[in-house]
Design a protein around this motif. Sequence first.
Motif, PDB file in Angstrom:
ATOM      1  N   LYS A   1    -133.911  43.935  80.188  1.00  0.00           N
ATOM      2  CA  LYS A   1    -135.251  43.397  80.380  1.00  0.00           C
ATOM      3  C   LYS A   1    -135.308  41.981  79.820  1.00  0.00           C
ATOM      4  N   ASP A   2    -135.728  41.028  80.662  1.00  0.00           N
ATOM      5  CA  ASP A   2    -135.888  39.636  80.257  1.00  0.00           C
ATOM      6  C   ASP A   2    -137.201  39.527  79.494  1.00  0.00           C
ATOM      7  N   ALA A   3    -137.141  39.118  78.222  1.00  0.00           N
ATOM      8  CA  ALA A   3    -138.336  39.035  77.383  1.00  0.00           C
ATOM      9  C   ALA A   3    -139.283  37.932  77.855  1.00  0.00           C
ATOM     10  N   ALA A   4    -138.748  36.862  78.436  1.00  0.00           N
ATOM     11  CA  ALA A   4    -139.570  35.740  78.853  1.00  0.00           C
ATOM     12  C   ALA A   4    -140.351  36.036  80.131  1.00  0.00           C
ATOM     13  N   SER A   5    -139.724  36.702  81.104  1.00  0.00           N
ATOM     14  CA  SER A   5    -140.390  36.934  82.386  1.00  0.00           C
ATOM     15  C   SER A   5    -140.764  38.393  82.625  1.00  0.00           C
ATOM     16  N   GLY A   6    -140.177  39.300  81.875  1.00  0.00           N
ATOM     17  CA  GLY A   6    -140.474  40.722  82.071  1.00  0.00           C
ATOM     18  C   GLY A   6    -139.676  41.354  83.206  1.00  0.00           C
ATOM     19  N   THR A   7    -138.762  40.625  83.798  1.00  0.00           N
ATOM     20  CA  THR A   7    -137.948  41.121  84.904  1.00  0.00           C
ATOM     21  C   THR A   7    -136.950  42.152  84.401  1.00  0.00           C
ATOM     22  N   LEU A   8    -136.756  43.203  85.203  1.00  0.00           N
ATOM     23  CA  LEU A   8    -135.806  44.263  84.864  1.00  0.00           C
ATOM     24  C   LEU A   8    -134.590  44.164  85.769  1.00  0.00           C
ATOM     25  N   PHE A   9    -133.390  44.332  85.191  1.00  0.00           N
ATOM     26  CA  PHE A   9    -132.140  44.338  85.930  1.00  0.00           C
ATOM     27  C   PHE A   9    -131.415  45.631  85.629  1.00  0.00           C
ATOM     28  N   LEU A  10    -131.032  46.360  86.657  1.00  0.00           N
ATOM     29  CA  LEU A  10    -130.252  47.579  86.479  1.00  0.00           C
ATOM     30  C   LEU A  10    -128.802  47.260  86.823  1.00  0.00           C
ATOM     31  N   THR A  11    -127.920  47.472  85.870  1.00  0.00           N
ATOM     32  CA  THR A  11    -126.496  47.235  86.067  1.00  0.00           C
ATOM     33  C   THR A  11    -125.726  48.210  85.184  1.00  0.00           C
ATOM     34  N   ARG A  12    -124.424  48.162  85.258  1.00  0.00           N
ATOM     35  CA  ARG A  12    -123.599  49.044  84.428  1.00  0.00           C
ATOM     36  C   ARG A  12    -123.084  48.262  83.239  1.00  0.00           C
ATOM     37  N   SER A  13    -123.031  48.911  82.080  1.00  0.00           N
ATOM     38  CA  SER A  13    -122.602  48.243  80.862  1.00  0.00           C
ATOM     39  C   SER A  13    -122.113  49.265  79.850  1.00  0.00           C
ATOM     40  N   THR A  14    -121.419  48.761  78.823  1.00  0.00           N
ATOM     41  CA  THR A  14    -120.962  49.609  77.720  1.00  0.00           C
ATOM     42  C   THR A  14    -121.798  49.393  76.472  1.00  0.00           C
ATOM     43  N   ILE A  15    -122.859  48.579  76.561  1.00  0.00           N
ATOM     44  CA  ILE A  15    -123.680  48.249  75.401  1.00  0.00           C
ATOM     45  C   ILE A  15    -124.396  49.488  74.872  1.00  0.00           C
ATOM     46  N   GLU A  16    -124.456  49.608  73.556  1.00  0.00           N
ATOM     47  CA  GLU A  16    -125.146  50.730  72.918  1.00  0.00           C
ATOM     48  C   GLU A  16    -126.603  50.359  72.684  1.00  0.00           C
ATOM     49  N   THR A  17    -127.517  51.221  73.058  1.00  0.00           N
ATOM     50  CA  THR A  17    -128.955  50.973  72.899  1.00  0.00           C
ATOM     51  C   THR A  17    -129.631  52.180  72.289  1.00  0.00           C
ATOM     52  N   LYS A  18    -130.800  51.945  71.708  1.00  0.00           N
ATOM     53  CA  LYS A  18    -131.592  53.030  71.147  1.00  0.00           C
ATOM     54  C   LYS A  18    -132.840  53.299  71.990  1.00  0.00           C
ATOM     55  N   GLU A  19    -133.274  52.299  72.765  1.00  0.00           N
ATOM     56  CA  GLU A  19    -134.480  52.428  73.580  1.00  0.00           C
ATOM     57  C   GLU A  19    -134.143  52.951  74.974  1.00  0.00           C
ATOM     58  N   LYS A  20    -135.128  53.564  75.622  1.00  0.00           N
ATOM     59  CA  LYS A  20    -135.003  54.038  77.001  1.00  0.00           C
ATOM     60  C   LYS A  20    -136.216  53.571  77.780  1.00  0.00           C
ATOM     61  N   ILE A  21    -136.056  53.464  79.104  1.00  0.00           N
ATOM     62  CA  ILE A  21    -137.150  53.049  79.968  1.00  0.00           C
ATOM     63  C   ILE A  21    -137.051  53.802  81.285  1.00  0.00           C
ATOM     64  N   LYS A  22    -138.212  54.088  81.871  1.00  0.00           N
ATOM     65  CA  LYS A  22    -138.242  54.712  83.187  1.00  0.00           C
ATOM     66  C   LYS A  22    -138.204  53.585  84.211  1.00  0.00           C
ATOM     67  N   TYR A  23    -137.150  53.525  85.011  1.00  0.00           N
ATOM     68  CA  TYR A  23    -136.961  52.459  85.979  1.00  0.00           C
ATOM     69  C   TYR A  23    -137.728  52.771  87.254  1.00  0.00           C
ATOM     70  N   GLU A  24    -137.830  51.794  88.158  1.00  0.00           N
ATOM     71  CA  GLU A  24    -138.639  51.955  89.366  1.00  0.00           C
ATOM     72  C   GLU A  24    -138.099  53.019  90.321  1.00  0.00           C
ATOM     73  N   ASP A  25    -136.862  53.458  90.157  1.00  0.00           N
ATOM     74  CA  ASP A  25    -136.334  54.533  91.004  1.00  0.00           C
ATOM     75  C   ASP A  25    -136.698  55.919  90.470  1.00  0.00           C
TER      76      ASP A  25
END
Length: 82
Positions: free
Chosen positions: A15-39
């Motif tokens: 999620k881009d903090a400046a514009s609020g745009t969401l990008f769905l891609t594959r990554s190995t990054i570890e996160t603690k937050e979750k979000i319900k995507y448009e799909d």
Amino acid sequence: MKKDIHPNYRPVVFKDAASGTLFLTRSTIETKEKIKYEDGNEYPLFQVEISSASHPFYTGKQQLVDTAGRVERFKRKYNIKN
């Protein structure tokens, strides 16, 4: 290949903090937050400061940066008078 040496490669939403745009891609990054995507599915969320959706090079728009505070601080620090 050896087992259990590779990071977990999975879909992640950025999620881009400046514009609020969401990008769905594959990554190995570890996160603690979750979000319900448009799909309708829930994905791990990672927030970024700036992306191609808000960077001036890609958007063609220059963002106004307030430098008055920095200039005043510099003048006070070095005792510069106008």
